[in-house]
Design an enzyme around this catalytic site. Sequence first.
Site, mmCIF file in Angstrom:
data_model
loop_
_atom_site.group_PDB
_atom_site.id
_atom_site.type_symbol
_atom_site.label_atom_id
_atom_site.label_comp_id
_atom_site.label_asym_id
_atom_site.label_seq_id
_atom_site.Cartn_x
_atom_site.Cartn_y
_atom_site.Cartn_z
ATOM 1 N N SER A 45 0.835 -1.195 0.000
ATOM 2 C CA SER A 45 0.000 0.000 0.000
ATOM 3 C C SER A 45 0.872 1.249 0.000
ATOM 4 O O SER A 45 1.615 1.485 -0.944
ATOM 5 C CB SER A 45 -0.965 -0.035 1.187
ATOM 6 O OG SER A 45 -2.051 0.863 0.969
ATOM 7 N N LYS A 57 -20.892 19.011 9.681
ATOM 8 C CA LYS A 57 -19.737 19.593 10.347
ATOM 9 C C LYS A 57 -18.800 18.526 10.904
ATOM 10 O O LYS A 57 -17.588 18.682 10.899
ATOM 11 C CB LYS A 57 -20.203 20.523 11.486
ATOM 12 C CG LYS A 57 -19.077 21.168 12.280
ATOM 13 C CD LYS A 57 -18.228 22.082 11.409
ATOM 14 C CE LYS A 57 -17.124 22.743 12.210
ATOM 15 N NZ LYS A 57 -16.209 23.518 11.360
#
Length: 320
Positions: free
Chosen positions: A119, A164
Amino acid sequence: MDILSRVRSASRSYTVIFVVALLVGAAVAPTAFSMANEMGEQTDTVAVIEVGSTIAEPTAAPVKEQLQNARSNDSIKAVVLKVNTPGGALSATESLALEVERTAEVMPVVVSVTQMAASGGYYVSAPADHIVANPSAMVGSVGVNFAYFNAGSVGTAIQSGPDKSGGYTEEEAIEMADMMVEGFYGTVLDHRGDKIELSKEELAYAKVYPSQKALHNGMIDEIGTLDTAIQRAADQAGLDTYEVVELDTTPDLTQIPLFSAQNDNLTSSERVEAMIDPAPGVETPVALAMYGTLPDEQIIVTTAGDASVQRVDTESEGAT
């Protein structure tokens, strides 16, 4: 800075032959290096820089600093990036990969995969000129995932809007992951597109490969050891006589609040969380380029290009 150094020489010059004649059984290369120093000559150097842990801002920072130092040091002619990592936070991985790319534009950069470059570990390796992997190393896992992290307690909060606190639909998360992974694919294909025998769709499955298969499919260039990588770097820099230095990349983890408070009590999972969680104490969605299972964390979405999206149970599956 802790620097370990040794000198290698393939020189057949009269100076070295003269030294050997005078000092039977003596080490030729260190003697030649000593003489060069006494005469005020600059010794060409191959620098070994290690990426050997979870990639996060605290661990990537000293590696980036040493890559910058290598570029500004006239005696350093090549870099060997000693990689052993499953990846980590995507943002830290991307910035480190850019530093590797900048360095490769100035001098030869060769990667030595000692155990794993998966990765993010492969992300930072791809811009190198040459990738060498140990016979038992694992390479690959080209992909991105999202995980929620909370490396501490969460209190009650009042927010000004419904999004938010990072709220988004699964479709939005998939779209973000697709955009982020395109950068990963782009880096791999830009730098190794003429070598890799895998299609973009095959890369999207994010498999890891043992060295033999990685060599066959073009994800690495050679099977060998750190010494092999050092010699390849020296060859690419056109060096016959050179010094090898290992530059210190030990991170200062005491700057991480959770480490400072509970350094001796953290489990390995908690240590990973503490490094890659951008906001300890707040449940935060984090983009990762990391291979392996993250215990007690829920991967909320994975992406494999045009392949179908699947939910991953981290208790039984690995996140790639």
